[in-house]
Write a protein that holds these residues in place. Sequence first.
Motif, PDB file in Angstrom:
ATOM      1  N   ASP A 156       0.846  -1.202   0.000  1.00 18.71           N
ATOM      2  CA  ASP A 156       0.000   0.000   0.000  1.00 18.71           C
ATOM      3  C   ASP A 156       0.880   1.251   0.000  1.00 18.71           C
ATOM      4  N   THR A 157       0.810   2.006  -1.094  1.00 20.66           N
ATOM      5  CA  THR A 157       1.558   3.273  -1.178  1.00 20.66           C
ATOM      6  C   THR A 157       0.849   4.394  -0.428  1.00 20.66           C
ATOM      7  N   GLY A 158      -0.386   4.129  -0.008  1.00 23.28           N
ATOM      8  CA  GLY A 158      -1.201   5.170   0.602  1.00 23.28           C
ATOM      9  C   GLY A 158      -1.965   5.976  -0.428  1.00 23.28           C
ATOM     10  N   THR A 215       3.329   8.416   3.111  1.00 28.78           N
ATOM     11  CA  THR A 215       2.792   7.925   1.841  1.00 28.78           C
ATOM     12  C   THR A 215       3.642   8.452   0.688  1.00 28.78           C
ATOM     13  N   LEU A 216       3.468   7.809  -0.477  1.00 27.41           N
ATOM     14  CA  LEU A 216       4.181   8.284  -1.678  1.00 27.41           C
ATOM     15  C   LEU A 216       3.723   9.696  -2.046  1.00 27.41           C
ATOM     16  N   GLU A 217       2.428   9.942  -1.900  1.00 25.21           N
ATOM     17  CA  GLU A 217       1.922  11.285  -2.207  1.00 25.21           C
ATOM     18  C   GLU A 217       2.613  12.329  -1.336  1.00 25.21           C
ATOM     19  N   LEU A 220       7.444  14.613  -8.546  1.00 21.47           N
ATOM     20  CA  LEU A 220       6.408  13.692  -9.013  1.00 21.47           C
ATOM     21  C   LEU A 220       6.890  12.266  -8.807  1.00 21.47           C
ATOM     22  N   PRO A 221       6.001  11.280  -8.888  1.00 17.94           N
ATOM     23  CA  PRO A 221       6.479   9.894  -8.845  1.00 17.94           C
ATOM     24  C   PRO A 221       7.524   9.676  -9.930  1.00 17.94           C
ATOM     25  N   SER A 222       8.516   8.870  -9.618  1.00 17.86           N
ATOM     26  CA  SER A 222       9.672   8.753 -10.525  1.00 17.86           C
ATOM     27  C   SER A 222       9.283   8.294 -11.926  1.00 17.86           C
ATOM     28  N   LEU A 223       8.164   7.597 -12.047  1.00 16.09           N
ATOM     29  CA  LEU A 223       7.740   7.148 -13.370  1.00 16.09           C
ATOM     30  C   LEU A 223       7.507   8.334 -14.311  1.00 16.09           C
ATOM     31  N   ALA A 224       7.181   9.483 -13.750  1.00 14.08           N
ATOM     32  CA  ALA A 224       6.990  10.676 -14.583  1.00 14.08           C
ATOM     33  C   ALA A 224       8.292  11.135 -15.219  1.00 14.08           C
ATOM     34  N   SER A 280      11.621   3.908  -9.621  1.00 16.25           N
ATOM     35  CA  SER A 280      11.960   3.792  -8.206  1.00 16.25           C
ATOM     36  C   SER A 280      10.752   3.963  -7.301  1.00 16.25           C
ATOM     37  N   CYS A 281       9.667   4.602  -7.787  1.00 20.09           N
ATOM     38  CA  CYS A 281       8.500   4.734  -6.894  1.00 20.09           C
ATOM     39  C   CYS A 281       7.916   3.363  -6.584  1.00 20.09           C
ATOM     40  N   SER A 282       7.778   2.519  -7.608  1.00 24.13           N
ATOM     41  CA  SER A 282       7.211   1.198  -7.327  1.00 24.13           C
ATOM     42  C   SER A 282       8.234   0.303  -6.633  1.00 24.13           C
ATOM     43  N   LEU A 283       9.505   0.485  -6.939  1.00 21.78           N
ATOM     44  CA  LEU A 283      10.513  -0.328  -6.245  1.00 21.78           C
ATOM     45  C   LEU A 283      10.538   0.011  -4.754  1.00 21.78           C
ATOM     46  N   TRP A 341       8.190   1.756  -2.929  1.00 23.58           N
ATOM     47  CA  TRP A 341       6.923   1.734  -2.187  1.00 23.58           C
ATOM     48  C   TRP A 341       6.152   0.430  -2.342  1.00 23.58           C
ATOM     49  N   LYS A 342       6.570  -0.414  -3.290  1.00 23.89           N
ATOM     50  CA  LYS A 342       5.868  -1.687  -3.453  1.00 23.89           C
ATOM     51  C   LYS A 342       6.823  -2.883  -3.310  1.00 23.89           C
ATOM     52  N   ALA A 343       7.855  -2.931  -4.146  1.00 23.70           N
ATOM     53  CA  ALA A 343       8.717  -4.121  -4.133  1.00 23.70           C
ATOM     54  C   ALA A 343       9.481  -4.252  -2.814  1.00 23.70           C
ATOM     55  N   SER A 371      -5.894  -1.058 -10.583  1.00 27.97           N
ATOM     56  CA  SER A 371      -5.327  -0.475  -9.365  1.00 27.97           C
ATOM     57  C   SER A 371      -4.078   0.338  -9.725  1.00 27.97           C
ATOM     58  N   SER A 372      -3.932   1.436  -9.068  1.00 27.69           N
ATOM     59  CA  SER A 372      -2.712   2.264  -9.174  1.00 27.69           C
ATOM     60  C   SER A 372      -2.891   3.444  -8.239  1.00 27.69           C
ATOM     61  N   CYS A 373      -1.802   4.145  -7.992  1.00 26.57           N
ATOM     62  CA  CYS A 373      -1.928   5.409  -7.270  1.00 26.57           C
ATOM     63  C   CYS A 373      -2.832   6.337  -8.086  1.00 26.57           C
ATOM     64  N   PHE A 374      -3.576   7.184  -7.407  1.00 34.51           N
ATOM     65  CA  PHE A 374      -4.492   8.073  -8.143  1.00 34.51           C
ATOM     66  C   PHE A 374      -3.740   9.171  -8.895  1.00 34.51           C
ATOM     67  N   PHE A 375      -2.434   9.227  -8.695  1.00 34.57           N
ATOM     68  CA  PHE A 375      -1.592  10.216  -9.392  1.00 34.57           C
ATOM     69  C   PHE A 375      -0.526   9.493 -10.207  1.00 34.57           C
ATOM     70  N   CYS A 376      -0.858   8.286 -10.681  1.00 31.45           N
ATOM     71  CA  CYS A 376       0.168   7.488 -11.356  1.00 31.45           C
ATOM     72  C   CYS A 376       0.442   8.021 -12.771  1.00 31.45           C
ATOM     73  N   PRO A 377       1.716   8.215 -13.102  1.00 28.92           N
ATOM     74  CA  PRO A 377       2.059   8.684 -14.457  1.00 28.92           C
ATOM     75  C   PRO A 377       1.659   7.713 -15.561  1.00 28.92           C
ATOM     76  N   ALA A 378       1.358   6.474 -15.217  1.00 31.64           N
ATOM     77  CA  ALA A 378       0.947   5.513 -16.251  1.00 31.64           C
ATOM     78  C   ALA A 378      -0.541   5.612 -16.571  1.00 31.64           C
TER      79      ALA A 378
HETATM   80  S1  SF4 Z   1       1.153   2.941  -9.148  1.00 26.90           S
HETATM   81 FE1  SF4 Z   1       2.330   4.385 -10.421  1.00 26.90          FE
HETATM   82  S2  SF4 Z   1       2.868   6.095  -9.046  1.00 26.90           S
HETATM   83 FE2  SF4 Z   1       2.207   4.373  -7.759  1.00 26.90          FE
HETATM   84  S3  SF4 Z   1       4.127   3.340  -7.228  1.00 26.90           S
HETATM   85 FE3  SF4 Z   1       3.328   2.321  -9.063  1.00 26.90          FE
HETATM   86  S4  SF4 Z   1       4.299   3.362 -10.827  1.00 26.90           S
HETATM   87 FE4  SF4 Z   1       4.593   4.655  -9.003  1.00 26.90          FE
END
Ligand code: SF4
Length: 259
Positions: free
Chosen positions: A39-41, A82-84, A93-97, A102-105, A107-109, A187-194
């Motif tokens: 959970d990234t929050g 939280t990531l936010e 911004l989340p690193s994916l942007a 690294s955001c998923s690594l 905060w998730k992995a 599912s994803s963060c509500f601010f996910c760059p993807a």
């Molecule tokens: S859902 Fe998107 S913003 Fe959230 S950790 Fe994964 S890649 Fe990053």
Amino acid sequence: MKAPGRPLVVSYGMGVDSTAMLVWMHQRGVRPDAILFADTGGEKPETYAYLDHMDRWLASVDCPRVTVVTKPGQARRSKHKTLEQNCVENETLPSLAFGYKSCSLKWKATPMDQWVSRWQPAQDAWARGEKVVRAIGYDASPADLRRSKIKETSKFTYWYPLRDAGITRPGCKELIESAGLPVPMKSSCFFCPAMHREEVVYLAEHHPDLLRRALDMEEGARDGKHGLKTTKGIGRSWSWTKFVADELPDYGKARCVIG
Ligand code: SF4
């Protein structure tokens, strides 16, 4: 298939693929030893609400409940819960942007890795010279086939049941429905760059408060100490703020009405 005696850990994202994977396992008599959700929050409310559905279903089929793991040290060392919060306070911004993962690594992995490293069945398996099996819910769709497919590390064997069984997204939905479960939203963060543009529209319509927080994050990153030099905004090649201004002119008005 899982080797007898080896601990089986499911990386559960609470989305369509990994939910279908759990149903697929149950239908073949495979019982995970642990099911982890990182959970990234920042997941959408629908995703958090889905946890109740899954826990009820898992209990009904004699599977372990979902274990929610969070950023390591969340309660102890880090000031960012939280990531936010991490992004907002650092004006970024989340690193994916920026093209990184690294955001998923982080905060998730990592939280899942750390949970498993403390888990007694994993420690026992490693002491026996065995690996822990990790099940990942990538499906056999072209998009998921492009995602990385790790097979082995020194401690883990990776298993992709949906890919191996050739199950694509429509098949995943059928599996979920066959178990009597509602199909979860992506599912994803509500601010996910993807996220795609239609998902931003969904946020505007269903969670305008969350969209506002995402736009505030983008604005803070754009106007903050680093600025946005290599990316246009949360969407990387496109700015959520500009998209909302151009395509969702009623969004701001709705906010005024809501108060
Ligand atoms: S859902 Fe998107 S913003 Fe959230 S950790 Fe994964 S890649 Fe990053």
